[in-house]
Structures are given as C-alpha cells and as structure tokens.
Scaffold this active site. Structure first.
Site, PDB file in Angstrom:
ATOM      1  N   GLY A   1      90.568  11.666 -48.645  1.00 28.50           N
ATOM      2  CA  GLY A   1      89.293  11.095 -48.234  1.00 28.50           C
ATOM      3  C   GLY A   1      89.245   9.598 -48.455  1.00 28.50           C
TER       4      GLY A   1
ATOM      5  N   MET B   1      83.237  18.483 -49.025  1.00 33.69           N
ATOM      6  CA  MET B   1      82.374  18.009 -47.946  1.00 33.69           C
ATOM      7  C   MET B   1      83.100  17.899 -46.604  1.00 33.69           C
ATOM      8  SD  MET B   1      80.117  15.112 -49.961  1.00 33.69           S
ATOM      9  CE  MET B   1      78.882  15.016 -48.647  1.00 33.69           C
ATOM     10  N   GLU B   2      84.326  18.416 -46.494  1.00 37.60           N
ATOM     11  CA  GLU B   2      85.093  18.208 -45.261  1.00 37.60           C
ATOM     12  C   GLU B   2      85.803  19.428 -44.698  1.00 37.60           C
ATOM     13  OE1 GLU B   2      84.481  14.580 -47.507  1.00 37.60           O
ATOM     14  OE2 GLU B   2      85.789  16.233 -48.103  1.00 37.60           O
TER      15      GLU B   2
ATOM     16  N   ARG C   1      94.625  18.234 -45.457  1.00 42.05           N
ATOM     17  CA  ARG C   1      93.672  17.482 -46.282  1.00 42.05           C
ATOM     18  C   ARG C   1      94.134  17.565 -47.731  1.00 42.05           C
ATOM     19  NH1 ARG C   1      89.120  15.907 -48.833  1.00 42.05           N
ATOM     20  NH2 ARG C   1      87.974  17.447 -50.077  1.00 42.05           N
TER      21      ARG C   1
ATOM     22  N   ARG D   1      87.686  -0.390 -39.705  1.00 41.67           N
ATOM     23  CA  ARG D   1      86.645   0.091 -40.626  1.00 41.67           C
ATOM     24  C   ARG D   1      87.208   0.375 -42.020  1.00 41.67           C
ATOM     25  NH1 ARG D   1      81.890   2.487 -37.746  1.00 41.67           N
ATOM     26  NH2 ARG D   1      82.127   1.936 -35.547  1.00 41.67           N
TER      27      ARG D   1
ATOM     28  N   SER E   1      88.122  17.861 -59.385  1.00 42.34           N
ATOM     29  CA  SER E   1      87.757  16.618 -60.071  1.00 42.34           C
ATOM     30  C   SER E   1      86.442  16.743 -60.829  1.00 42.34           C
ATOM     31  CB  SER E   1      87.643  15.471 -59.059  1.00 42.34           C
ATOM     32  OG  SER E   1      86.664  15.783 -58.072  1.00 42.34           O
ATOM     33  N   ASP E   2      85.661  17.765 -60.489  1.00 43.44           N
ATOM     34  CA  ASP E   2      84.357  17.968 -61.120  1.00 43.44           C
ATOM     35  C   ASP E   2      84.135  19.461 -61.312  1.00 43.44           C
ATOM     36  OD1 ASP E   2      82.818  15.117 -60.548  1.00 43.44           O
ATOM     37  OD2 ASP E   2      84.170  15.676 -58.916  1.00 43.44           O
TER      38      ASP E   2
END
Length: 234
Positions: free
Chosen positions: A21, A181-182, A88, A44, A204-205
C-alpha cells in the site's frame, strides 16, 4: 501506454506485480531485493519499480489506501500494461486471539462493507476469492522456507477508525483472520479481468487488545512476508 495515474510505457512493467500500500515500502523492496531496477512511475507519488529478483523480472508498485485506489491501479495495470499476476503485500488488523502481531496471514476470500463489488456485480453479493494455484504455491513455499502462515477469510472495510463493538463480535463469530481496506476490491478486479491475484499481509495491529507495531517496528517486521511473496513468483 500512459494513463492519468501511471506515466509509463507499455513494456515498463513485468507481468507480475507485487503491490504494497505504501509507496515508501515499494521503494524499500526495490532497493533491498531487486537488481538492475528502474523507477517506472512516480505520478501522484505512487511509486513503481521494475527489476530482477533471481533473474525473474518483477515489478513493485504501491496501490494506496482503500478499495477505490487499489481497484484503480490494479485495473490500469491489467488493462493497459498486460499484468497477469498481482500479489498484495500489505498490513492488516487481527481480531482472533490466536493471531498475533507480525503473524503472516493469507486471504483466501474477503467480505466487505464497501459497495464497489456490488456495483460491479449488478447489486448482488460477490464472492471475492484468491487464485487457488497462488494460494497452494505460496503455502508450499512457506513450508520450505519454514515461515509460519495462517489462511482464512478477510474483512475489507472502508472505515479505518471504527469502534463498533457489535461488528467486532461479528468478525470474531465468523472467524475472520484479517481486517484490511483493499483485498476484496483487488480480488473483484482480478476476477472480472481474468487474472490471478493473492493478498498476503503481516499483522500490524490487533484490534481486540489494542496492540500495534510502531513505525520503527514496521520497518523491520515485513521482510518474511516480502521474501515469501518474491519466492512464490519464481
């Protein structure tokens, strides 16, 4: 062929793209693991690199945060740059007590609260699943590398900050292994466009007990996941 979001030539990308990400992580992966790499996009600040890992041409490109961003970049890579396989390599939250910080989890499917897949699928529920061959291959390689992985269903959400305890209990009830989220969006695009996709994440959390990796810990906690993904595409 350039797009509004990817300023690259047709042959700048490999047919295999690993997608974190974070653009900073894309740069880190290229510098640490690829030889003879070149930057092929910075539009971007969504950085992309193409180089070689053990003589295999591989591209690394960040996909940003959330289903809309990830769907946009994966779609353009597939349609305009002939990408055939996407992995991913990201982060996720955990809700199960047996899943710990730094654990590597593989998404075999992903539910979602996003509307995106329903828009694609004529307002019906879509079963967003990974490519079976990619799952089988990466699990086999993880055993050879002696890297522990867990496999299960993800929940992909549009809301990063959500303290809904009822939803948390539902995630536990349905044995959700990771929250991101993906993933559901990437699987939807891959299925529609008939390419292979897999989502592999490092925890990670921990949503239940409020544990999380610090920014410094994140820098050194993802190498096993990255190396596993790279080895799986050789």
């Amino acid at each position: 062929m350039s797009t509004p979001h990817i300023n690259s030539k047709k042959d700048d990308f490999s047919d295999i793209v690993l997608m974190p990400g974070d653009p900073v992580r894309a740069k880190y992966i290229a510098e640490k693991y690829l030889s003879n790499f070149v930057q092929v996009n910075n539009t971007r600040l969504m950085l992309a690199y193409t180089g070689f890992y053990k003589n295999r041409k591989i591209s690394i490109m960040s996909h940003g945060i959330g289903i809309p961003s990830a769907s946009l970049y994966t779609r353009e890579l597939i349609i305009e740059f002939n990408v055939k396989k996407i992995i991913r390599i990201g982060t996720c939250g955990a809700v199960r007590d047996d899943i710990k910080l730094r654990d590597i989890v593989i998404s075999m499917g992903a539910s979602t609260d996003s509307k995106v897949n329903r828009i694609r699928f004529n307002d019906h529920d879509f079963a967003a699943i990974a490519d079976f061959d990619m799952i089988y291959n990466i699990v086999s390689i993880s055993k050879k590398m002696k890297i522990k992985v867990s496999i299960g269903n993800f929940f992909t959400t549009d809301s990063f900050y959500n303290d809904d305890k009822k939803m948390l209990n539902i995630l536990k009830k349905y044995n959700i292994i990771g929250v991101d989220m993906e993933t559901a969006g990437i699987y939807g695009v891959a299925s529609e466009l008939k390419v292979q996709a897999l989502s592999i994440c490092t925890v990670s959390d921990h949503i239940t007990n409020k544990e999380f990796l610090s920014s410094k810990e994140r820098e050194s906690s993802f190498n096993d996941m990255i190396e596993l993904a790279l080895e799986s595409v050789l």
